[in-house]
Design a protein around this motif. Structure first.
Motif, mmCIF file in Angstrom:
data_model
loop_
_atom_site.group_PDB
_atom_site.id
_atom_site.type_symbol
_atom_site.label_atom_id
_atom_site.label_comp_id
_atom_site.label_asym_id
_atom_site.label_seq_id
_atom_site.Cartn_x
_atom_site.Cartn_y
_atom_site.Cartn_z
ATOM 1 N N LEU A 6 2.854 47.627 -0.723
ATOM 2 C CA LEU A 6 2.115 46.795 0.221
ATOM 3 C C LEU A 6 1.372 47.688 1.197
ATOM 4 N N THR A 10 0.655 45.623 6.927
ATOM 5 C CA THR A 10 1.047 44.224 6.729
ATOM 6 C C THR A 10 2.531 43.993 7.023
ATOM 7 N N LEU A 11 3.306 45.059 7.124
ATOM 8 C CA LEU A 11 4.742 44.921 7.395
ATOM 9 C C LEU A 11 4.989 44.809 8.894
ATOM 10 N N VAL A 44 12.123 44.439 2.427
ATOM 11 C CA VAL A 44 11.471 43.427 3.259
ATOM 12 C C VAL A 44 11.773 42.034 2.717
ATOM 13 N N GLY A 48 7.352 39.734 4.861
ATOM 14 C CA GLY A 48 6.949 41.099 5.185
ATOM 15 C C GLY A 48 7.680 41.687 6.376
ATOM 16 N N GLU A 72 10.947 43.538 -2.219
ATOM 17 C CA GLU A 72 10.883 42.243 -1.544
ATOM 18 C C GLU A 72 12.036 41.375 -2.034
#
Length: 134
Positions: A6, A10-11, A44, A48, A72
């Protein structure tokens, strides 16, 4: 559970992580990411939010990495909180005698000053481990 990459930006960190890292250790982690890359993905949830790996994420941002490897998981917030604490607790601690023995072996191929930089320890600290091994 899904493994993927990712975009770093965005985390988001969770608000409940009790683990702290000194600036010195963070710099060491940044150097390791630059030296060898990611060896352990960031865990995550589907939104996210980081469950485990906040410091790796911070180091990745500091190293200006555009993407990071993640796993994820679909996990409740309650389970995520428990997992965050458990992952922090199970990482272990440095065994001084085993490290001293390892250091003796590494000194065959590396200078003490280089190991000092690699391990983020002073030469004096490493020399103390040498004395422990003898």
């Amino acid at each position: 559970m899904e493994y993927k990459k990712l975009k770093t930006n965005t985390l988001r960190p969770n608000e409940y992580n009790p683990n702290e890292m000194t600036e010195s250790i963070l710099k060491h982690l940044v150097a390791e990411l630059k030296r060898i890359g990611f060896l352990q993905p960031i865990l995550v949830n589907k939104k996210g939010i980081i469950i485990d790996g906040e410091h790796r994420w911070l180091a990745a941002k500091e190293a200006k990495l555009k993407e990071v490897p993640i796993i994820e998981v679909d996990m409740s917030e309650k389970d995520a909180k428990i997992t965050t604490v458990n992952m922090n607790q199970i990482k272990g601690e440095l065994n001084p005698l085993k490290f001293a023995e390892l250091l003796i072996d590494l000194k065959k191929d590396f200078k003490l000053v280089d190991l000092s930089e690699t391990f983020n320890m002073s030469v004096a600290e490493l020399e103390n481990y040498n004395m422990l091994a003898n």
